[in-house]
Motif scaffolding. Structure first.
Motif, PDB file in Angstrom:
ATOM      1  N   SER A 109      65.309 -26.628  15.606  1.00  0.00           N
ATOM      2  CA  SER A 109      64.809 -26.281  14.283  1.00  0.00           C
ATOM      3  C   SER A 109      64.215 -27.502  13.605  1.00  0.00           C
ATOM      4  CB  SER A 109      65.935 -25.700  13.418  1.00  0.00           C
ATOM      5  OG  SER A 109      66.885 -26.710  13.101  1.00  0.00           O
ATOM      6  N   ALA A 110      63.483 -27.269  12.526  1.00  0.00           N
ATOM      7  CA  ALA A 110      62.899 -28.322  11.715  1.00  0.00           C
ATOM      8  C   ALA A 110      62.851 -27.808  10.289  1.00  0.00           C
ATOM      9  CB  ALA A 110      61.495 -28.660  12.217  1.00  0.00           C
ATOM     10  N   PRO A 111      62.758 -28.692   9.302  1.00  0.00           N
ATOM     11  CA  PRO A 111      62.642 -28.224   7.919  1.00  0.00           C
ATOM     12  C   PRO A 111      61.459 -27.269   7.774  1.00  0.00           C
ATOM     13  CG  PRO A 111      63.054 -30.582   7.972  1.00  0.00           C
ATOM     14  CD  PRO A 111      62.790 -30.173   9.391  1.00  0.00           C
ATOM     15  N   ALA A 112      61.644 -26.237   6.993  1.00  0.00           N
ATOM     16  CA  ALA A 112      60.594 -25.246   6.823  1.00  0.00           C
ATOM     17  C   ALA A 112      59.381 -25.838   6.124  1.00  0.00           C
ATOM     18  CB  ALA A 112      61.128 -24.064   6.018  1.00  0.00           C
ATOM     19  N   GLY A 113      58.206 -25.297   6.427  1.00  0.00           N
ATOM     20  CA  GLY A 113      56.999 -25.726   5.744  1.00  0.00           C
ATOM     21  C   GLY A 113      57.146 -25.522   4.246  1.00  0.00           C
ATOM     22  N   GLY A 114      56.702 -26.483   3.477  1.00  0.00           N
ATOM     23  CA  GLY A 114      56.846 -26.413   2.027  1.00  0.00           C
ATOM     24  C   GLY A 114      58.070 -27.131   1.514  1.00  0.00           C
ATOM     25  N   THR A 115      58.924 -27.604   2.424  1.00  0.00           N
ATOM     26  CA  THR A 115      60.115 -28.351   2.010  1.00  0.00           C
ATOM     27  C   THR A 115      59.707 -29.647   1.318  1.00  0.00           C
ATOM     28  OG1 THR A 115      61.466 -27.458   3.813  1.00  0.00           O
ATOM     29  CG2 THR A 115      62.189 -29.543   2.843  1.00  0.00           C
ATOM     30  N   THR A 116      60.375 -29.978   0.222  1.00  0.00           N
ATOM     31  CA  THR A 116      60.101 -31.216  -0.511  1.00  0.00           C
ATOM     32  C   THR A 116      61.297 -32.145  -0.408  1.00  0.00           C
ATOM     33  OG1 THR A 116      58.622 -30.113  -2.075  1.00  0.00           O
ATOM     34  CG2 THR A 116      59.544 -32.220  -2.750  1.00  0.00           C
ATOM     35  N   LEU A 117      61.040 -33.372  -0.014  1.00  0.00           N
ATOM     36  CA  LEU A 117      62.074 -34.394   0.088  1.00  0.00           C
ATOM     37  C   LEU A 117      61.804 -35.483  -0.940  1.00  0.00           C
ATOM     38  CD1 LEU A 117      61.090 -33.547   3.239  1.00  0.00           C
ATOM     39  CD2 LEU A 117      63.152 -34.814   3.758  1.00  0.00           C
TER      40      LEU A 117
ATOM     41  N   LYS B 216      48.735 -37.038   4.045  1.00  0.00           N
ATOM     42  CA  LYS B 216      47.758 -37.046   2.966  1.00  0.00           C
ATOM     43  C   LYS B 216      48.461 -37.168   1.618  1.00  0.00           C
ATOM     44  CE  LYS B 216      45.434 -33.290   3.131  1.00  0.00           C
ATOM     45  NZ  LYS B 216      44.405 -34.049   2.413  1.00  0.00           N
ATOM     46  N   GLY B 217      47.686 -37.584   0.609  1.00  0.00           N
ATOM     47  CA  GLY B 217      48.219 -37.747  -0.726  1.00  0.00           C
ATOM     48  C   GLY B 217      48.109 -36.475  -1.552  1.00  0.00           C
ATOM     49  N   LEU B 218      49.001 -36.331  -2.511  1.00  0.00           N
ATOM     50  CA  LEU B 218      48.978 -35.213  -3.450  1.00  0.00           C
ATOM     51  C   LEU B 218      48.851 -35.765  -4.862  1.00  0.00           C
ATOM     52  CD1 LEU B 218      51.905 -33.077  -1.951  1.00  0.00           C
ATOM     53  CD2 LEU B 218      49.443 -32.731  -1.617  1.00  0.00           C
ATOM     54  N   LEU B 219      47.918 -35.228  -5.626  1.00  0.00           N
ATOM     55  CA  LEU B 219      47.730 -35.672  -6.992  1.00  0.00           C
ATOM     56  C   LEU B 219      48.836 -35.139  -7.893  1.00  0.00           C
ATOM     57  CD1 LEU B 219      43.851 -35.169  -7.299  1.00  0.00           C
ATOM     58  CD2 LEU B 219      45.109 -37.274  -6.750  1.00  0.00           C
ATOM     59  N   ALA B 220      48.861 -35.635  -9.116  1.00  0.00           N
ATOM     60  CA  ALA B 220      49.930 -35.268 -10.051  1.00  0.00           C
ATOM     61  C   ALA B 220      49.998 -33.765 -10.294  1.00  0.00           C
ATOM     62  CB  ALA B 220      49.737 -36.015 -11.371  1.00  0.00           C
ATOM     63  N   ASP B 221      48.841 -33.080 -10.206  1.00  0.00           N
ATOM     64  CA  ASP B 221      48.843 -31.630 -10.429  1.00  0.00           C
ATOM     65  C   ASP B 221      49.111 -30.840  -9.159  1.00  0.00           C
ATOM     66  OD1 ASP B 221      46.507 -31.954  -9.028  1.00  0.00           O
ATOM     67  OD2 ASP B 221      45.172 -31.164 -10.578  1.00  0.00           O
ATOM     68  N   GLY B 222      49.424 -31.538  -8.068  1.00  0.00           N
ATOM     69  CA  GLY B 222      49.759 -30.874  -6.821  1.00  0.00           C
ATOM     70  C   GLY B 222      48.590 -30.631  -5.896  1.00  0.00           C
ATOM     71  N   THR B 223      47.367 -30.909  -6.349  1.00  0.00           N
ATOM     72  CA  THR B 223      46.206 -30.712  -5.492  1.00  0.00           C
ATOM     73  C   THR B 223      46.056 -31.883  -4.519  1.00  0.00           C
ATOM     74  OG1 THR B 223      44.730 -31.743  -7.120  1.00  0.00           O
ATOM     75  CG2 THR B 223      45.000 -29.340  -7.226  1.00  0.00           C
ATOM     76  N   GLU B 224      45.212 -31.706  -3.507  1.00  0.00           N
ATOM     77  CA  GLU B 224      45.047 -32.712  -2.463  1.00  0.00           C
ATOM     78  C   GLU B 224      44.180 -33.876  -2.945  1.00  0.00           C
ATOM     79  OE1 GLU B 224      43.195 -30.538   0.626  1.00  0.00           O
ATOM     80  OE2 GLU B 224      44.749 -28.992   0.671  1.00  0.00           O
ATOM     81  N   ALA B 225      44.605 -35.067  -2.633  1.00  0.00           N
ATOM     82  CA  ALA B 225      43.807 -36.256  -2.916  1.00  0.00           C
ATOM     83  C   ALA B 225      42.791 -36.452  -1.798  1.00  0.00           C
ATOM     84  CB  ALA B 225      44.705 -37.482  -3.024  1.00  0.00           C
ATOM     85  N   GLN B 226      41.663 -37.087  -2.116  1.00  0.00           N
ATOM     86  CA  GLN B 226      40.711 -37.441  -1.072  1.00  0.00           C
ATOM     87  C   GLN B 226      41.319 -38.508  -0.167  1.00  0.00           C
ATOM     88  OE1 GLN B 226      36.604 -38.229  -2.082  1.00  0.00           O
ATOM     89  NE2 GLN B 226      36.832 -37.221  -4.054  1.00  0.00           N
ATOM     90  N   GLU B 227      40.902 -38.497   1.085  1.00  0.00           N
ATOM     91  CA  GLU B 227      41.347 -39.512   2.031  1.00  0.00           C
ATOM     92  C   GLU B 227      40.283 -40.585   2.191  1.00  0.00           C
ATOM     93  OE1 GLU B 227      42.572 -36.120   4.928  1.00  0.00           O
ATOM     94  OE2 GLU B 227      43.453 -37.987   5.673  1.00  0.00           O
TER      95      GLU B 227
ATOM     96  N   LEU C 106      48.224 -27.337   7.065  1.00  0.00           N
ATOM     97  CA  LEU C 106      47.774 -27.942   5.816  1.00  0.00           C
ATOM     98  C   LEU C 106      48.136 -27.055   4.623  1.00  0.00           C
ATOM     99  CD1 LEU C 106      46.221 -30.362   4.687  1.00  0.00           C
ATOM    100  CD2 LEU C 106      44.143 -28.997   4.865  1.00  0.00           C
ATOM    101  N   GLY C 107      48.795 -27.644   3.651  1.00  0.00           N
ATOM    102  CA  GLY C 107      49.240 -26.913   2.487  1.00  0.00           C
ATOM    103  C   GLY C 107      50.622 -26.310   2.639  1.00  0.00           C
TER     104      GLY C 107
END
Length: 233
Positions: free
Chosen positions: A84-92, A164-175, A226-227
């Motif tokens: 098993s592995a942590p489910a997608g969407g898990t936040t650490l 990848k990075g996540l912006l403060a509003d949760g959207t994806e940052a440019q790479e 992704l996501g």
């Protein structure tokens, strides 16, 4: 390889012009250096950096030192139940590690992965890449992460990307995809002899508008998408 979305306007390497993004390749002013970099769509897979060393980018201005937004907590990797592995969407929490399956080509194994810090850089760090107006209004952030071989397979010379990075509003940052060695944020293949218990660090560059920040990170390599990957905040 996961599907790549290209809905966000960004910059890409010349070889990726077919994606429809504005294309640009940036070269270091120093003719002796092989550094190149380009801002890419937030959803693009990172480009592995060349193993051979080359000149680094310029040092940030003294008036704007890099500021860590997170630090390693020293928490040991929590082994996942067998199969098993942590489910997608898990936040650490930044500094915590997750044990997950890993594959690179035909090599398959198990790693413990942790984002250890997210460091704010300075636009001056990128001066030598000659990005010009393409990076105007953007600030680089350096996502530092640690990889530990938690399985029985030798993972020598494989690469752990898809961070990848996540912006403060949760959207994806440019790479920012770098070809060559960038001293501020080194991303190299795992070293020779990377067997069980061995650890290495790596880094990914994310770009944020000045009005926002990169406050989190997502790993979307297999078995994630992704996501729906593993998140650190």
């Amino acid at each position: 390889m996961k599907p790549i979305r290209s809905s966000r306007r960004a910059l890409a390497l010349a070889s990726l012009a077919a994606v429809g993004a504005l294309t640009m390749t940036a070269c270091n002013d120093d003719a002796a250096s092989s550094d190149t970099a380009t801002t890419a769509p937030a959803t693009a897979a990172p480009v592995t950096q060349a193993a051979s060393p080359s000149a680094a980018a310029t040092t940030p201005a003294a008036s704007a030192p890099a500021t860590p937004t997170g630090a390693a907590s020293g928490t040991a990797a929590a082994p996942a139940p067998a199969g098993s592995a942590p489910a997608g969407g898990t936040t650490l929490k930044i500094g915590d590690a997750a044990t997950i399956p890993f594959s690179s080509g035909s090599t398959k194994g198990t790693i413990a992965l942790a984002v250890t810090s997210i460091e704010k850089g300075d636009p001056a760090d990128l001066t030598s890449f000659n990005l010009g107006d393409k990076a105007k209004g953007l600030v680089p952030y350096y996502i530092h992460y640690k990889v530990t071989n938690a399985g029985s397979t030798d993972l020598s010379f494989t690469s752990v990307n898809h961070m990848k990075g996540l912006l403060a509003d949760g959207t994806e940052a440019q790479e920012l995809m770098v070809i060559g060695t960038f001293a501020k944020c080194k991303n190299e293949s795992l070293p020779k002899g990377f067997v069980n218990g061995q650890s290495a660090t790596s880094c990914a560059v994310a770009m944020s508008p000045e009005a926002s920040t990169v406050s989190g990170a997502e790993y979307w390599g297999e078995p994630y998408t992704l996501g729906k990957g593993l998140n650190w905040k």
